[in-house]
Design an enzyme around this catalytic site. Structure first.
Site, PDB file in Angstrom:
ATOM      1  N   TYR A 158      -9.835  48.991 -30.851  1.00 47.42           N
ATOM      2  CA  TYR A 158     -10.380  47.894 -30.038  1.00 47.42           C
ATOM      3  C   TYR A 158     -11.765  48.286 -29.510  1.00 47.42           C
ATOM      4  CZ  TYR A 158     -11.076  44.553 -26.252  1.00 47.42           C
ATOM      5  OH  TYR A 158     -11.617  43.585 -25.433  1.00 47.42           O
ATOM      6  N   LYS A 162     -15.579  46.495 -30.091  1.00 45.60           N
ATOM      7  CA  LYS A 162     -16.480  46.024 -29.031  1.00 45.60           C
ATOM      8  C   LYS A 162     -17.797  46.814 -29.036  1.00 45.60           C
ATOM      9  CE  LYS A 162     -14.073  42.565 -27.516  1.00 45.60           C
ATOM     10  NZ  LYS A 162     -14.561  41.185 -27.618  1.00 45.60           N
ATOM     11  N   PRO A 188     -17.193  42.713 -19.913  1.00 47.27           N
ATOM     12  CA  PRO A 188     -16.293  42.741 -18.758  1.00 47.27           C
ATOM     13  C   PRO A 188     -15.347  43.943 -18.794  1.00 47.27           C
ATOM     14  CG  PRO A 188     -16.067  40.683 -20.044  1.00 47.27           C
ATOM     15  CD  PRO A 188     -16.802  41.677 -20.879  1.00 47.27           C
TER      16      PRO A 188
END
Ligand code: NDP
Length: 258
Positions: A158, A162, A188
């Site tokens: 993951y 990103k 975020p």
């Protein structure tokens, strides 16, 4: 009249969480919206609510962003009056699984890479040329993550997706430097949405534990930042925004009350 009157905005992942909060903010300020995700009924319900509350005109596109042919067909099916897309919010995505890389499920990796990286690429590849062709002062907002700044244990794939969103945002900004199109990467930290439920494949208890002992960000906190960066004057490009709950410093450094 709002900041976005006369603007058309496409939000991917508009059926839930951050995307849903973004369409609400934009609708409240007068935008026309294109909602894009897989859950047709959820989006239709959101579109109806926006119509009732703000008189918003919306278009719903049921699309799995992992499927390039589907994405192309959906965007190419837009009637002319919906092709002047001023703002693209690449938000569809998420995490699947939380385990050591060498113990991870390759089908989770495929889904994360295909959604978070390739889905964002497919939409961008179609919509940026439409913005350029129409001479728009466009804006691409990518929802990255603090996971893209530094890896955390059990989240390598993951985090890598990103990190890719960060590099793609930087690269696109360079490629568009001579054009009136802005590129923003919003990163975020912990935000309470369906994110953890999806990550833990529907395990609600495990998902709830993520947010215990800390006040996480909300979807509307992030949507407010998206609204802020897209409302800045056309000559102001906010390249990157990193935002965490006060008791989170990085993806892996979190203080929780016992
Ligand atoms: P949610 O699970 O609430 O929302 C995810 C959205 O993405 C849904 O609308 C979902 O719609 C859509 N989506 C997922 N896969 C696909 C697909 N293949 N095709 C089309 N749409 C898809 O989570 P969030 O709102 O939290 O997530 C939004 C973004 O924010 C993601 O990119 C996530 O990585 C990022 N983020 C989230 C953080 C958090 O802590 N919550 C922190 C940092 C970043 P549907 O299932 O209907 O297709």
């Amino acid at each position: 009249m709002g900041n976005f009157t006369g603007k058309t905005i496409l939000v991917s992942g508009a059926s839930s969480g951050i995307g849903k909060a973004c369409v609400k903010n934009f609708a409240a300020q007068g935008a026309k919206l294109i909602l894009c995700a897989r859950s047709l009924e959820k989006m239709q319900e959101i579109a109806e609510k926006l119509k009732d509350e703000f008189g918003t005109e919306s278009k719903v596109l049921q699309v799995d962003v992992r499927n390039r042919t589907e994405v192309e067909a959906a965007i190419n099916s837009l009637p002319d009056e919906w092709t002047k897309i001023d703002i693209l919010v690449n938000n569809a995505g998420g995490a699947l699984g939380l385990e050591k890389l060498h113990e991870g499920d390759p089908s989770d990796w495929d889904a994360m890479i295909d959604t978070n990286i390739k889905g964002l690429l497919y939409l961008t590849r179609l919509i940026v040329p439409m913005m350029l062709k129409q001479g728009l002062k466009g804006h691409v907002v990518n929802i990255g993550s603090i996971a893209g700044i530094a890896a955390y244990p059990n989240g390598a794939v993951y985090c890598a997706t990103k990190a890719a969103v960060r590099c793609l945002s930087d690269g696109l900004r360079m490629d568009l430097v001579d054009k009136p199109i802005r590129v923003t990467n919003i990163q975020p930290g912990m935000t309470e949405t369906n994110f953890s439920k999806v990550r833990f494949h529907g395990d609600e208890q495990r998902a709830a534990a993520v947010y215990s002992g800390i006040t996480p960000l909300t979807a509307s906190d992030i949507a407010d930042i998206v609204t802020y960066v897209t409302s800045a004057p056309a000559h102001v490009q906010i390249c990157e925004v990193t935002v965490t709950p006060t008791n989170q410093a990085t993806g892996g450094v979190i203080y929780k009350k016992q």
